[in-house]
Design a protein around this motif. Structure first.
Motif, PDB file in Angstrom:
ATOM      1  N   THR A   1       2.492 -10.574   0.344  1.00  0.00           N
ATOM      2  CA  THR A   1       3.454  -9.699  -0.325  1.00  0.00           C
ATOM      3  C   THR A   1       4.287  -8.960   0.721  1.00  0.00           C
ATOM      4  N   LYS A   2       5.338  -8.357   0.279  1.00  0.00           N
ATOM      5  CA  LYS A   2       6.204  -7.597   1.182  1.00  0.00           C
ATOM      6  C   LYS A   2       5.432  -6.468   1.859  1.00  0.00           C
ATOM      7  N   ASP A   3       4.628  -5.737   1.086  1.00  0.00           N
ATOM      8  CA  ASP A   3       3.862  -4.612   1.646  1.00  0.00           C
ATOM      9  C   ASP A   3       2.819  -5.101   2.650  1.00  0.00           C
ATOM     10  N   ALA A   4       2.174  -6.229   2.333  1.00  0.00           N
ATOM     11  CA  ALA A   4       1.162  -6.760   3.245  1.00  0.00           C
ATOM     12  C   ALA A   4       1.787  -7.184   4.570  1.00  0.00           C
ATOM     13  N   LEU A   5       2.964  -7.809   4.507  1.00  0.00           N
ATOM     14  CA  LEU A   5       3.639  -8.225   5.733  1.00  0.00           C
ATOM     15  C   LEU A   5       4.021  -7.019   6.586  1.00  0.00           C
ATOM     16  N   LEU A   6       4.502  -5.968   5.949  1.00  0.00           N
ATOM     17  CA  LEU A   6       4.853  -4.740   6.686  1.00  0.00           C
ATOM     18  C   LEU A   6       3.615  -4.130   7.333  1.00  0.00           C
ATOM     19  N   ASP A   7       2.488  -4.127   6.603  1.00  0.00           N
ATOM     20  CA  ASP A   7       1.223  -3.603   7.152  1.00  0.00           C
ATOM     21  C   ASP A   7       0.794  -4.394   8.387  1.00  0.00           C
ATOM     22  N   ILE A   8       0.900  -5.724   8.286  1.00  0.00           N
ATOM     23  CA  ILE A   8       0.483  -6.586   9.395  1.00  0.00           C
ATOM     24  C   ILE A   8       1.346  -6.339  10.624  1.00  0.00           C
ATOM     25  N   LYS A   9       2.650  -6.286  10.438  1.00  0.00           N
ATOM     26  CA  LYS A   9       3.563  -6.072  11.563  1.00  0.00           C
ATOM     27  C   LYS A   9       3.316  -4.708  12.227  1.00  0.00           C
ATOM     28  N   LYS A  10       3.189  -3.686  11.393  1.00  0.00           N
ATOM     29  CA  LYS A  10       2.984  -2.333  11.916  1.00  0.00           C
ATOM     30  C   LYS A  10       1.659  -2.230  12.671  1.00  0.00           C
ATOM     31  N   SER A  11       0.590  -2.806  12.106  1.00  0.00           N
ATOM     32  CA  SER A  11      -0.738  -2.711  12.717  1.00  0.00           C
ATOM     33  C   SER A  11      -0.792  -3.433  14.057  1.00  0.00           C
ATOM     34  N   LEU A  12      -0.201  -4.620  14.134  1.00  0.00           N
ATOM     35  CA  LEU A  12      -0.187  -5.357  15.394  1.00  0.00           C
ATOM     36  C   LEU A  12       0.603  -4.600  16.462  1.00  0.00           C
ATOM     37  N   SER A  13       1.712  -3.974  16.044  1.00  0.00           N
ATOM     38  CA  SER A  13       2.531  -3.222  17.003  1.00  0.00           C
ATOM     39  C   SER A  13       1.789  -1.989  17.533  1.00  0.00           C
TER      40      SER A  13
END
Length: 445
Positions: free
Chosen positions: A181-193
């Motif tokens: 989902t859009k929210d999951a993708l944002l979570d993944i990107k933010k967490s990795l960064s």
């Protein structure tokens, strides 16, 4: 002497009336209900989506083989089945898993399967991997590509409600594709960064299996230029969540059509050409079955015409698509023949040029081939591709087009098939005229 001539004309007319009436009535014996019954059978839960490599796919092979045998089609080769080897994805034990951990190894977030993420079917070269910021090779608005030593894993933003599933391509560039989902993708990107790690596990493994194409035919007066009707019977199987991808339109419809067409044509007079019926396996793995068939039979098919039936019976608004390969043109003989038929019959159609269906396997080998298809995409590659949504009128429309083609080719010398209605009417008129003349001459009125 004149009475003898009249009697001979009367006998010939009666014979013509009888023969033409048989053909006139038989033309309606292509039974769309039979097509629908085959679609319902092949797309039922029993076959679990007919994924190549599975027992259910083998059961579908046997369904077609037994049908060809029951109507006494000749095997095209040594037997109805022609086997080849494929790599296929098999579900293993365990559950899908996607989780973010902090740099200290604490769980930050566990995503919910089928709500936050779901695997796509394109490939499973990687099924267990861990990522950090260093693994990122491409960060786009709706996707995130991460590299491992075994290949690329892509997280792609998608509406999970659609349950769309891609074909399985063992040599695809992407080794694993995860819809999020859009929210999951944002979570993944933010967490990795922020220095966190991401772990993914998908319970699939790639195995090898022997699968078969099924083919049979009707012997014609000549085998120099065959007419080949094709389809594919494999599908996309069943998801981890238990959703079955019935594949009614794609392509139980085309397979059901050639089953009924073979039954319809078998009792007719011997055609000018051999007529072949072939249903392919592993189309959803990248046209593998048709590629195998085309290469194996290239020499015997080089002057032949291949008509592939794929996704016929689309909804009421669907138009007929005549599809040829990218390097073809509107002047291609098969394209022109079928375009002329649609124009003559007042059928709304479009001509497309792409390499996305089984016609391409033959075009690559220099064999003239097209696909006949309807425009329908709402249920394509989803669990909603069910028999109840297949349109019977458009199945009949496909038959009308194919029958006209056969009348102009394989049966063009059979005047009773080609001109049955004209001969029928003419015979009735001649019989009435002769009887009226004889009655008048002999004093009946």
């Amino acid at each position: 002497m004149r009475n003898i001539i009249y009697s001979m004309i009367l006998i010939i007319s009666l014979c013509s009336l009888h023969i033409s009436s048989l053909y006139f009535n038989y033309k309606d014996k292509f039974n769309v209900d039979n097509v629908m019954n085959h679609i319902e059978d092949l797309s039922s839960d029993y076959y679990k989506g007919r994924l190549a490599g599975t027992k259910e796919n083998e059961d579908a092979e046997n369904y077609i083989t037994n049908y060809f045998s029951n109507i006494s089609l000749l095997p095209y080769a040594q037997s109805y089945k022609d086997s080849f080897t494929v790599s296929y994805p098999e579900q293993t034990s365990g559950k899908p898993f996607l989780q973010i951990k902090t740099g200290y190894g604490q769980i930050y977030k566990t995503f919910k399967y089928n709500i936050d993420f779901r695997e796509d079917f394109v490939n499973f070269k990687i099924t267990d991997a861990k990522f950090t910021l260093e693994n990122i090779v491409q960060n786009q608005e709706k996707s995130l590509s991460l590299k491992t030593r075994d290949g690329i894993v892509i997280f792609y933003e998608e509406d999970l409600k659609s349950k769309f599933r891609s074909s399985f391509i063992v040599n695809a560039d992407c080794s694993l594709l995860i819809f999020v989902t859009k929210d999951a993708l944002l979570d993944i990107k933010k967490s990795l960064s922020q220095g966190m790690s991401l772990t993914v596990k998908i319970p699939y493994e790639i195995k090898e299996a022997s699968v078969s194409n099924i083919s049979g035919g009707i012997k014609g007066l000549s085998d120099n230029s065959k007419i080949v009707f094709t389809s594919h019977f494999d599908g996309l199987g069943q998801s981890i969540a238990g959703d079955i991808y019935p594949g009614a339109l794609d392509d139980a419809s085309g397979t059901a059509f050639i089953l009924e067409l073979s039954r319809f044509l078998k009792p007719l007079s011997t055609p000018l050409n051999d007529i072949v019926f072939a249903s392919f396996n592993a189309e959803e793995f990248g046209l593998l079955g048709s590629q195998y068939f085309a290469k194996e039979n290239k020499d015997s098919l080089i002057n032949s015409s291949v008509i592939n039936m794929d996704m016929i019976g689309g909804d009421q608004s669907s138009i007929v698509h005549i599809v040829s390969s990218k390097n073809s043109s509107p002047n291609n003989k098969l394209v022109k023949d079928f375009s002329d038929i649609c124009t003559k019959e007042g059928i709304n159609y479009a001509v497309d040029f792409n390499d996305l269906s089984d016609h391409f396997s033959f075009s690559k080998e220099g064999i003239d081939a097209i696909t006949i298809s309807d425009t329908e995409s709402n249920s394509y590659h989803t669990p909603e591709d069910k028999a109840e949504y297949v349109n019977k009128d458009n199945i009949k429309r496909s038959f009308d087009i194919v029958w006209e083609y056969l009348i102009n080719t394989a049966y063009k010398d059979n005047i009773f098939l080609k001109y049955d209605d004209t001969i029928l009417l003419s015979s009735i008129i001649v019989i009435c005229v002769i009887l009226a003349f004889k009655f008048q001459k002999e004093g009946f009125y």
